[in-house]
Write an enzyme that holds these catalytic residues in place. Sequence first.
Site, PDB file in Angstrom:
ATOM      1  N   SER A   9      18.574  93.668 176.486  1.00  0.00           N
ATOM      2  CA  SER A   9      17.601  92.847 175.766  1.00  0.00           C
ATOM      3  C   SER A   9      16.205  93.405 175.992  1.00  0.00           C
ATOM      4  O   SER A   9      15.748  93.515 177.134  1.00  0.00           O
ATOM      5  CB  SER A   9      17.647  91.407 176.271  1.00  0.00           C
ATOM      6  OG  SER A   9      16.494  90.721 175.833  1.00  0.00           O
ATOM      7  N   HIS A  32      19.604  94.366 171.960  1.00  0.00           N
ATOM      8  CA  HIS A  32      19.507  92.928 171.698  1.00  0.00           C
ATOM      9  C   HIS A  32      18.034  92.571 171.494  1.00  0.00           C
ATOM     10  O   HIS A  32      17.199  92.808 172.373  1.00  0.00           O
ATOM     11  CB  HIS A  32      20.088  92.188 172.908  1.00  0.00           C
ATOM     12  CG  HIS A  32      20.157  90.712 172.774  1.00  0.00           C
ATOM     13  ND1 HIS A  32      21.193  90.054 172.153  1.00  0.00           N
ATOM     14  CD2 HIS A  32      19.310  89.742 173.206  1.00  0.00           C
ATOM     15  CE1 HIS A  32      20.997  88.744 172.213  1.00  0.00           C
ATOM     16  NE2 HIS A  32      19.852  88.523 172.849  1.00  0.00           N
ATOM     17  N   ASP A  34      15.399  89.621 170.729  1.00  0.00           N
ATOM     18  CA  ASP A  34      15.206  88.175 170.781  1.00  0.00           C
ATOM     19  C   ASP A  34      14.014  87.747 169.937  1.00  0.00           C
ATOM     20  O   ASP A  34      12.870  88.062 170.268  1.00  0.00           O
ATOM     21  CB  ASP A  34      14.973  87.740 172.236  1.00  0.00           C
ATOM     22  CG  ASP A  34      16.216  87.881 173.091  1.00  0.00           C
ATOM     23  OD1 ASP A  34      17.242  87.259 172.743  1.00  0.00           O
ATOM     24  OD2 ASP A  34      16.172  88.620 174.094  1.00  0.00           O
ATOM     25  N   MET A  36      11.815  84.672 168.801  1.00  0.00           N
ATOM     26  CA  MET A  36      11.505  83.286 169.201  1.00  0.00           C
ATOM     27  C   MET A  36      10.278  82.811 168.439  1.00  0.00           C
ATOM     28  O   MET A  36       9.311  83.572 168.290  1.00  0.00           O
ATOM     29  CB  MET A  36      11.206  83.234 170.702  1.00  0.00           C
ATOM     30  CG  MET A  36      12.318  83.803 171.571  1.00  0.00           C
ATOM     31  SD  MET A  36      11.943  83.547 173.315  1.00  0.00           S
ATOM     32  CE  MET A  36      13.257  84.496 174.076  1.00  0.00           C
ATOM     33  N   HIS A  65      19.077  88.250 167.871  1.00  0.00           N
ATOM     34  CA  HIS A  65      19.329  86.900 168.382  1.00  0.00           C
ATOM     35  C   HIS A  65      18.167  86.036 167.933  1.00  0.00           C
ATOM     36  O   HIS A  65      17.063  86.131 168.488  1.00  0.00           O
ATOM     37  CB  HIS A  65      19.449  86.937 169.917  1.00  0.00           C
ATOM     38  CG  HIS A  65      19.653  85.593 170.535  1.00  0.00           C
ATOM     39  ND1 HIS A  65      19.536  85.373 171.889  1.00  0.00           N
ATOM     40  CD2 HIS A  65      19.970  84.385 169.990  1.00  0.00           C
ATOM     41  CE1 HIS A  65      19.754  84.095 172.156  1.00  0.00           C
ATOM     42  NE2 HIS A  65      20.025  83.470 171.012  1.00  0.00           N
ATOM     43  N   MET A  67      16.237  82.857 167.805  1.00  0.00           N
ATOM     44  CA  MET A  67      15.977  81.548 168.409  1.00  0.00           C
ATOM     45  C   MET A  67      14.851  80.916 167.615  1.00  0.00           C
ATOM     46  O   MET A  67      13.714  80.777 168.090  1.00  0.00           O
ATOM     47  CB  MET A  67      15.616  81.722 169.891  1.00  0.00           C
ATOM     48  CG  MET A  67      16.833  82.054 170.745  1.00  0.00           C
ATOM     49  SD  MET A  67      16.399  82.815 172.313  1.00  0.00           S
ATOM     50  CE  MET A  67      16.209  84.505 171.773  1.00  0.00           C
ATOM     51  N   MET A 136      25.455  81.024 175.232  1.00  0.00           N
ATOM     52  CA  MET A 136      24.273  81.175 176.088  1.00  0.00           C
ATOM     53  C   MET A 136      24.610  80.742 177.510  1.00  0.00           C
ATOM     54  O   MET A 136      25.161  79.664 177.721  1.00  0.00           O
ATOM     55  CB  MET A 136      23.102  80.322 175.562  1.00  0.00           C
ATOM     56  CG  MET A 136      22.461  80.814 174.271  1.00  0.00           C
ATOM     57  SD  MET A 136      21.825  82.510 174.339  1.00  0.00           S
ATOM     58  CE  MET A 136      20.574  82.387 175.636  1.00  0.00           C
ATOM     59  N   ASP A 174      24.866  85.800 177.110  1.00  0.00           N
ATOM     60  CA  ASP A 174      23.449  86.161 177.179  1.00  0.00           C
ATOM     61  C   ASP A 174      22.761  85.234 178.169  1.00  0.00           C
ATOM     62  O   ASP A 174      22.763  84.017 177.983  1.00  0.00           O
ATOM     63  CB  ASP A 174      22.845  86.026 175.772  1.00  0.00           C
ATOM     64  CG  ASP A 174      21.366  86.366 175.716  1.00  0.00           C
ATOM     65  OD1 ASP A 174      20.823  86.900 176.696  1.00  0.00           O
ATOM     66  OD2 ASP A 174      20.749  86.094 174.656  1.00  0.00           O
TER      67      ASP A 174
HETATM   68  C1  DX5 Z   1      16.817  84.374 176.632  1.00  0.00           C
HETATM   69  C2  DX5 Z   1      17.201  85.554 175.811  1.00  0.00           C
HETATM   70  C3  DX5 Z   1      17.884  86.620 176.547  1.00  0.00           C
HETATM   71  C4  DX5 Z   1      17.085  87.243 177.668  1.00  0.00           C
HETATM   72  C5  DX5 Z   1      18.064  87.499 178.776  1.00  0.00           C
HETATM   73  O1  DX5 Z   1      16.524  83.322 175.799  1.00  0.00           O
HETATM   74  O2  DX5 Z   1      18.057  85.163 174.738  1.00  0.00           O
HETATM   75  O3  DX5 Z   1      18.374  87.630 175.669  1.00  0.00           O
HETATM   76  O4  DX5 Z   1      16.450  88.447 177.345  1.00  0.00           O
HETATM   77  O5  DX5 Z   1      17.375  87.931 179.883  1.00  0.00           O
HETATM   78  P1  DX5 Z   1      18.075  88.105 181.312  1.00  0.00           P
HETATM   79  O6  DX5 Z   1      19.171  89.128 181.119  1.00  0.00           O
HETATM   80  O7  DX5 Z   1      16.979  88.578 182.171  1.00  0.00           O
HETATM   81  O8  DX5 Z   1      18.626  86.764 181.678  1.00  0.00           O
HETATM   82 ZN    ZN Z   2      19.065  86.741 173.610  1.00  0.00          ZN
END
Ligand code: DX5
Ligand code: ZN
Length: 223
Positions: A9, A32, A34, A36, A65, A67, A136, A174
């Site tokens: 990620s 990956h 993210d 947000m 991903h 969010m 998750m 994740d």
């Molecule tokens: C959190 C993200 C993850 C995050 C995971 O909301 O969706 O993808 O980057 O980070 P680690 O591996 O550090 O838990």
């Molecule tokens: Zn993620």
Amino acid sequence: MKSPRINPSILSADFVNLQAELEAIASADLVHVDVMDNHFVPNLTMGPPIVERIQAVSPVPLDMHLMIADADRWAPGYAELGAYSVTFHAEATNDPVALARKIRDIGARAGIALKPGTDVAPYLELLPEFDQLLVMTVEPGFGGQAFMPDMMPKLQQASEAKKAHGLDIWLQVDGGITVDTIGMAAEAGADTFVAGSAVYGGVPEQRIAELRAAANAHVHTKA
Ligand code: DX5
Ligand code: ZN
């Protein structure tokens, strides 16, 4: 891209040096990404213009991903940018099946993600509509949180449904994935592993190899 798949990620990468950070994970299966929106989760990352540049320079395909609220409106755009996989949250859509079909029609793999508080049972019969289920293992929003082992029964249920119906679906985890937790997730049925802080907290290629070995070791002892 055979299992176990390791998807670093970039939430834990240096956002000002993204091109170098992407090149540092060339041995990964996917990257990956993210997204947000500071609404669905209390954090803000990036949107289509930055994702478009990541898509252009990344040595590995994109595992999005999302969010974000109102996934029905925004998710197809990420498939149109050329992402390999687009995962939206079950809690952020009015019609997961229609949205998955739209994403597949554009040419991307369609994924559905479940927050820790969301039960998997209502989604088991929808799994044929998806290419990936993301369970998750932390509350979405931030990297570096602790893995939640109590999410494992969800993976076991999904894994049983996958076997029972002969489905070709990836089971992704994740949040809090490290060399110490990846085995537990693999045993519960996960085959696709996201790791942010565990990869970028060291030499990324080394960390990817260690995670892959830990997941593999586990799958082999189990078989
Ligand atoms: C959190 C993200 C993850 C995050 C995971 O909301 O969706 O993808 O980057 O980070 P680690 O591996 O550090 O838990
Ligand atoms: Zn993620």
